[in-house]
Motif scaffolding. Structure first.
Motif, PDB file in Angstrom:
ATOM      1  N   UNK A  53       3.348   8.360  -1.293  1.00 55.50           N
ATOM      2  CA  UNK A  53       3.258   6.903  -1.387  1.00 55.50           C
ATOM      3  C   UNK A  53       4.613   6.327  -0.992  1.00 55.50           C
ATOM      4  N   UNK A  54       4.770   5.869   0.250  1.00 55.12           N
ATOM      5  CA  UNK A  54       6.058   5.333   0.691  1.00 55.12           C
ATOM      6  C   UNK A  54       6.363   4.003   0.006  1.00 55.12           C
ATOM      7  N   UNK A  55       7.652   3.715  -0.160  1.00 48.03           N
ATOM      8  CA  UNK A  55       8.053   2.451  -0.769  1.00 48.03           C
ATOM      9  C   UNK A  55       9.398   2.004  -0.214  1.00 48.03           C
ATOM     10  N   UNK A  56       9.647   0.717  -0.333  1.00 51.54           N
ATOM     11  CA  UNK A  56      10.964   0.159  -0.052  1.00 51.54           C
ATOM     12  C   UNK A  56      11.314  -0.806  -1.185  1.00 51.54           C
ATOM     13  N   UNK A  57      12.595  -1.003  -1.401  1.00 49.36           N
ATOM     14  CA  UNK A  57      13.061  -2.026  -2.332  1.00 49.36           C
ATOM     15  C   UNK A  57      13.433  -3.262  -1.516  1.00 49.36           C
ATOM     16  N   UNK A 113       2.723   0.950   2.879  1.00 57.41           N
ATOM     17  CA  UNK A 113       3.787   1.258   1.927  1.00 57.41           C
ATOM     18  C   UNK A 113       3.854   0.188   0.851  1.00 57.41           C
ATOM     19  N   UNK A 114       4.549   0.525  -0.253  1.00 56.70           N
ATOM     20  CA  UNK A 114       4.769  -0.415  -1.340  1.00 56.70           C
ATOM     21  C   UNK A 114       6.048  -1.195  -1.079  1.00 56.70           C
ATOM     22  N   UNK A 115       5.972  -2.487  -1.240  1.00 62.84           N
ATOM     23  CA  UNK A 115       7.138  -3.363  -1.103  1.00 62.84           C
ATOM     24  C   UNK A 115       7.511  -3.843  -2.502  1.00 62.84           C
ATOM     25  N   UNK A 116       8.522  -3.209  -3.089  1.00 60.95           N
ATOM     26  CA  UNK A 116       8.881  -3.461  -4.484  1.00 60.95           C
ATOM     27  C   UNK A 116       9.905  -4.585  -4.530  1.00 60.95           C
ATOM     28  N   UNK A 117       9.561  -5.640  -5.248  1.00 66.67           N
ATOM     29  CA  UNK A 117      10.376  -6.850  -5.215  1.00 66.67           C
ATOM     30  C   UNK A 117      10.540  -7.433  -6.617  1.00 66.67           C
ATOM     31  N   UNK A 136       3.438  -7.546 -11.344  1.00 69.12           N
ATOM     32  CA  UNK A 136       2.148  -7.699 -10.680  1.00 69.12           C
ATOM     33  C   UNK A 136       1.993  -6.671  -9.583  1.00 69.12           C
ATOM     34  N   UNK A 137       0.714  -6.338  -9.250  1.00 68.47           N
ATOM     35  CA  UNK A 137       0.460  -5.381  -8.186  1.00 68.47           C
ATOM     36  C   UNK A 137      -0.944  -5.589  -7.639  1.00 68.47           C
ATOM     37  N   UNK A 138      -1.146  -5.138  -6.411  1.00 70.64           N
ATOM     38  CA  UNK A 138      -2.495  -5.012  -5.885  1.00 70.64           C
ATOM     39  C   UNK A 138      -3.081  -3.713  -6.414  1.00 70.64           C
ATOM     40  N   UNK A 140      -3.158  -0.881   3.098  1.00 66.29           N
ATOM     41  CA  UNK A 140      -2.680  -0.786   4.470  1.00 66.29           C
ATOM     42  C   UNK A 140      -1.616  -1.834   4.707  1.00 66.29           C
ATOM     43  N   UNK A 141      -0.568  -1.498   5.470  1.00 70.72           N
ATOM     44  CA  UNK A 141       0.544  -2.408   5.668  1.00 70.72           C
ATOM     45  C   UNK A 141       1.417  -2.481   4.435  1.00 70.72           C
ATOM     46  N   UNK A 142       2.251  -3.493   4.394  1.00 72.90           N
ATOM     47  CA  UNK A 142       3.115  -3.700   3.228  1.00 72.90           C
ATOM     48  C   UNK A 142       2.313  -4.351   2.112  1.00 72.90           C
ATOM     49  N   UNK A 143       2.376  -3.785   0.920  1.00 74.68           N
ATOM     50  CA  UNK A 143       1.686  -4.386  -0.222  1.00 74.68           C
ATOM     51  C   UNK A 143       2.660  -4.530  -1.373  1.00 74.68           C
TER      52      UNK A 143
END
Length: 471
Positions: free
Chosen positions: A50-54, A90-94, A100-102, A107-110
């Motif tokens: 599960x890819x992610x970015x901060x 990927x997960x876009x962690x903000x 909150x989350x989907x 697909x794409x940035x979530x």
């Protein structure tokens, strides 16, 4: 934000930004293997990446909390949260607008919204990551009315959908989990904070809605949803073999556990891990029985103990492959990972162990290290302490120890005291330390014990100890 999910440990739950279902941002609803196209795919080695970015600039401490929460998934399941390179999904962690989350892989940035500092709790983070993996709230199970009663009259207006049942969802053949990190607490989204919105049945006193971390059944649900029981490749030096995913979460203040098939031998070609997680204090681990065959470079198998939730945590004891009597092993955190590995030549591996919660202490096997009394960095030790420290050197070696201390003085150190057993046993020779001084000493054997005791009154700075192994 009036009440965030981060406060669910104490019972909060009304968010300024309302998702479709409380903390959920989309209508895609899955709970089980019935999901089509919304699970994260498996890689060739059987892991789920599960890819992610901060997106936000989280502080160092907040990044550690998030990564710690991710590491429990990695240790206990086949899910791996990995920094994104070029993956499209990927997960876009903000840090934005609550917790909150989907649900599931879109697909794409979530977005996974983990606002700092309000969401910086292990269980809250894991709750949102579980949504991203495809899990809905525990109270959304079709069979939930057998286990809870919903007090609709006290639900805050606009949040009724957070209590909807997901009809048609399967439950992975798992029992209802009051302890799930995905369960609301009794006062979730309450209009009147003194009245519950969820009442357990038939026992209304059952605790629900914890945010300490994944539950035992949470771990099992992830394994089943992502089929984590199939064979994966494990490598060590120059050989490869297949092993089943084998993991156990131990999340009570004390307990016992043992290798599979105990008291019979550990199966061949297998790697198992046990993650101990307590709420407060430190973990003291004792092996009641341990048998590991001697082997060159631990080629037949080994045991490693990590001071934290994953194999990336600092090792307390690294690749032990000889049957010896181990001292009680005390970690420095609320998490400890035990890894046990065998290959196809192993004929006699097994262990049984117990653990408990202790307020302080430590066990050391490294060639050089240092440690302090509790509270040393803040300028004062704590009252009513009884801390045990064990330093271990290889057979035939000794320990050279230097201690700088500021401990409440008294006749014969009658108030607060640091006892140093240079003989390695409480029945042997010792030094009794208090007041202000720096002393150096060398052990008489390959083990040295320290015991730090304080009373309920005056507290001073404490001690700073450094050691190295010598001949």
């Amino acid at each position: 934000m009036t009440r965030r999910e981060a406060g669910m440990k104490t019972g909060l739950n009304v968010s300024e930004r309302q998702g479709i279902n409380g903390d959920i941002l989309n209508l895609k609803v899955i709970y089980t293997l019935g999901c089509q196209g919304c699970l994260w795919p498996k890689s060739e080695n059987g892991n789920v990446l599960v890819p992610y970015i901060f997106v936000s600039n989280y502080s160092y401490d907040h990044l550690n909390v998030i990564r710690n929460a991710m590491q429990e998934f990695e240790s206990l399941t086949c899910v791996r949260f990995v920094p994104r390179s070029e993956e499209l999904a990927y997960l876009s962690i903000i840090s934005s607008d609550g917790c909150l989350s989907v649900v599931g892989r879109l697909g794409g940035a979530q977005a996974v919204q983990l606002e700092a500092p309000g969401c910086m709790f292990r269980g809250v983070i894991q709750h949102e990551l579980n949504h991203a993996l495809g899990f809905y709230h525990e109270i959304s199970r079709p069979d939930r009315d057998k286990y809870i009663i919903i007090n609709y009259e006290n639900i805050a207006p606009g949040f009724e959908s957070a209590f909807d049942v997901v009809y048609g969802a399967q439950n992975l053949s798992l029992e209802y989990d009051y302890d799930s990190v995905m369960h609301f607490n009794m006062y979730a989204y309450a209009e009147k904070s003194s009245l519950p919105t969820i009442i357990p049945t038939p026992n209304p006193n059952v605790a629900i809605g914890q945010r300490d971390g994944l539950s035992v059944l949470d771990v099992e649900a992830i394994k089943r949803l992502y089929n984590c029981t199939e064979d994966v490749i494990f490598s060590y030096f120059s050989f490869f073999f297949l092993t089943d995913v084998c993991s156990t979460l131990l999340n009570t203040p004390s307990g016992t556990f043992s290798s599979p098939n105990y008291p019979f031998n550990f199966p061949n070609n297998i790697r198992c891990v046990w993650l101990i997680r307590i709420q407060n204090g430190q973990i003291s681990l004792t092996f009641n029985d341990i048998n590991i065959p001697d082997s060159i470079a631990c080629i037949s198998g080994y045991i490693t103990i990590y001071d934290g939730p994953s194999i990336n945590s600092p090792p307390i004891l690294q690749k032990l492959c000889v049957s010896i009597q181990l001292p009680a092993i005390i970690g420095s955190t609320t998490q400890m990972l035990i890894e046990f590995v065998s290959n196809n030549d192993t004929t006699s591996m097994r262990f049984s162990a117990s653990y408990k919660t202790v307020p302080c202490g430590g066990t050391y096997f490294s060639l050089v290290d240092d440690f302090t009394s509790p509270g040393y960095s803040s300028g004062s030790y704590y009252s009513n302490l009884d801390c045990n420290y064990t330093i271990n050197a290889p057979a035939g070696y000794k320990i050279s120890l230097t201690i700088s201390f500021d401990i409440e003085p008294g006749l014969q150190c009658r108030y607060d005291t640091l006892l140093v057993y240079t003989s390695g046993t409480i029945n042997g020779s010792k030094r009794t330390l208090c007041g202000i001084n720096t002393v150096s000493t060398t052990s008489e054997s390959n083990v040295m014990l320290l015991n730090f005791q304080t009373d309920a009154y005056t507290q001073r700075l404490g001690f700073f100890a450094q050691y190295y192994i010598c001949k």
